[in-house]
Design an enzyme around this catalytic site. Structure first.
Site, mmCIF file in Angstrom:
data_model
loop_
_atom_site.group_PDB
_atom_site.id
_atom_site.type_symbol
_atom_site.label_atom_id
_atom_site.label_comp_id
_atom_site.label_asym_id
_atom_site.label_seq_id
_atom_site.Cartn_x
_atom_site.Cartn_y
_atom_site.Cartn_z
ATOM 1 N N TRP A 60 0.810 -1.220 0.000
ATOM 2 C CA TRP A 60 0.000 0.000 0.000
ATOM 3 C C TRP A 60 0.841 1.268 0.000
ATOM 4 C CZ3 TRP A 60 -2.684 -3.514 3.660
ATOM 5 C CH2 TRP A 60 -3.892 -4.001 3.130
ATOM 6 N N HIS A 69 2.552 -2.962 10.872
ATOM 7 C CA HIS A 69 1.983 -3.952 9.952
ATOM 8 C C HIS A 69 1.317 -5.094 10.705
ATOM 9 C CE1 HIS A 69 1.765 -6.333 6.207
ATOM 10 N NE2 HIS A 69 2.029 -7.366 6.997
ATOM 11 N N GLU A 163 4.361 -16.348 9.168
ATOM 12 C CA GLU A 163 4.167 -15.224 8.259
ATOM 13 C C GLU A 163 5.502 -14.727 7.726
ATOM 14 O OE1 GLU A 163 2.176 -10.765 7.974
ATOM 15 O OE2 GLU A 163 2.016 -11.903 9.825
#
EC number: 2.4.2.-
Length: 269
Positions: A60, A69, A163
């Site tokens: 973004w 984040h 992640e």
């Protein structure tokens, strides 16, 4: 004790009990990020391959603070300026997230708010040096700017975290293939179709073994309790999930979740 059970207990007895449980049961083996970084990661997305195979994924904005984040402050639910694209090394958990979104469409149709039709995509991505482990990057941040409060739960988080953060962009050349999942709201049938990316470039690469070094957040630094799921953090996971719902979701994946206490940005789920 499975972490999913511990999460349920947390809902009843409070986060201090959870911290005590993890302090006792945290693994003493090497942390997950000490293993070889993954060569392949996965991303759920609603955009079709006609778009993604041509343009890839772009973050973004330019906010490269890892905590912003992971807590969602810089994601779509927040300021939408994150410099990271979220992925996961766990295909199964990514599949479960897609199933979760598909079930939402089914339930919306039953409630008279939609057709029940659903299309979602799981992209298979070749990781390279531009992908960083979220867990190791988080603890790098704690070591650099915090008082190491997060170290208490480092072993527990490392076991379940998967992640990986791509900085700025994932180019089309890194996207190997996509699995399209379509659920027909009328017949109830679900079909999957796989498409390869003609622009994919095959190379022997892996995610970066080093953490991403963040600049410090400009937000207030306070003690907070943050949910760290084994996939996509707050930039793909839903912010409004209760601990009970998230535990059930994780249990379906055959994985587990942890809660992490650290000195970071004030954020309310």
């Amino acid at each position: 004790m499975r972490c999913t059970r511990a999460i349920r207990q947390t809902a009843r007895t409070g986060w201090l009990t959870w911290l005590a449980i993890l302090a006792v049961t945290a693994p003493v083996t090497s942390p997950a990020w000490a293993d070889d970084p993954p060569a392949t990661v996965y991303r759920y997305d609603s955009r079709p391959p006609e778009d993604v195979f041509q343009n890839g994924f772009t973050a973004w904005g330019n906010n490269d603070n890892v905590l912003d984040h992971l807590t969602g402050r810089s994601c779509q639910v927040g300021s939408s300026n994150s410099a990271f694209v979220s992925t996961s090394s766990s295909r199964r958990y990514t599949e479960v997230y897609l199933e979760h979104r598909m079930q939402e469409a089914v339930e919306a149709e039953r409630a008279g708010r939609g057709t029940g039709h659903f299309i979602g995509y799981i992209y298979e991505v070749r990781a390279d040096n531009n992908f960083y482990g979220a867990a190791s990057s988080y603890f790098e941040y704690v070591d650099t700017y915090g008082d190491n409060a997060g170290r208490i739960l480092a072993g527990a988080l490392a076991t379940y975290q998967s992640e990986y953060l791509a900085h700025r962009r994932i180019p089309p050349e890194n996207i190997r293939r996509v699995t399209r999942v379509y659920h027909n709201g009328i017949t109830g049938e679900t079909t999957t179709t796989e498409y390869s990316n003609a622009r994919y470039v095959s190379q022997q690469t892996r995610a970066n073994p080093n953490p991403y070094t963040s600049r410090r957040s400009v937000a207030s630094i306070v003690g907070t309790l943050v949910r760290m799921a084994p996939v996509i953090g707050a930039c793909m996971a839903r912010q409004a999930e209760s601990s009970e719902a998230m535990a059930a979701w994780s249990e379906r994946a055959g994985e587990a979740m942890v809660l992490v206490y650290y000195e970071s940005i004030a954020y309310s789920f």
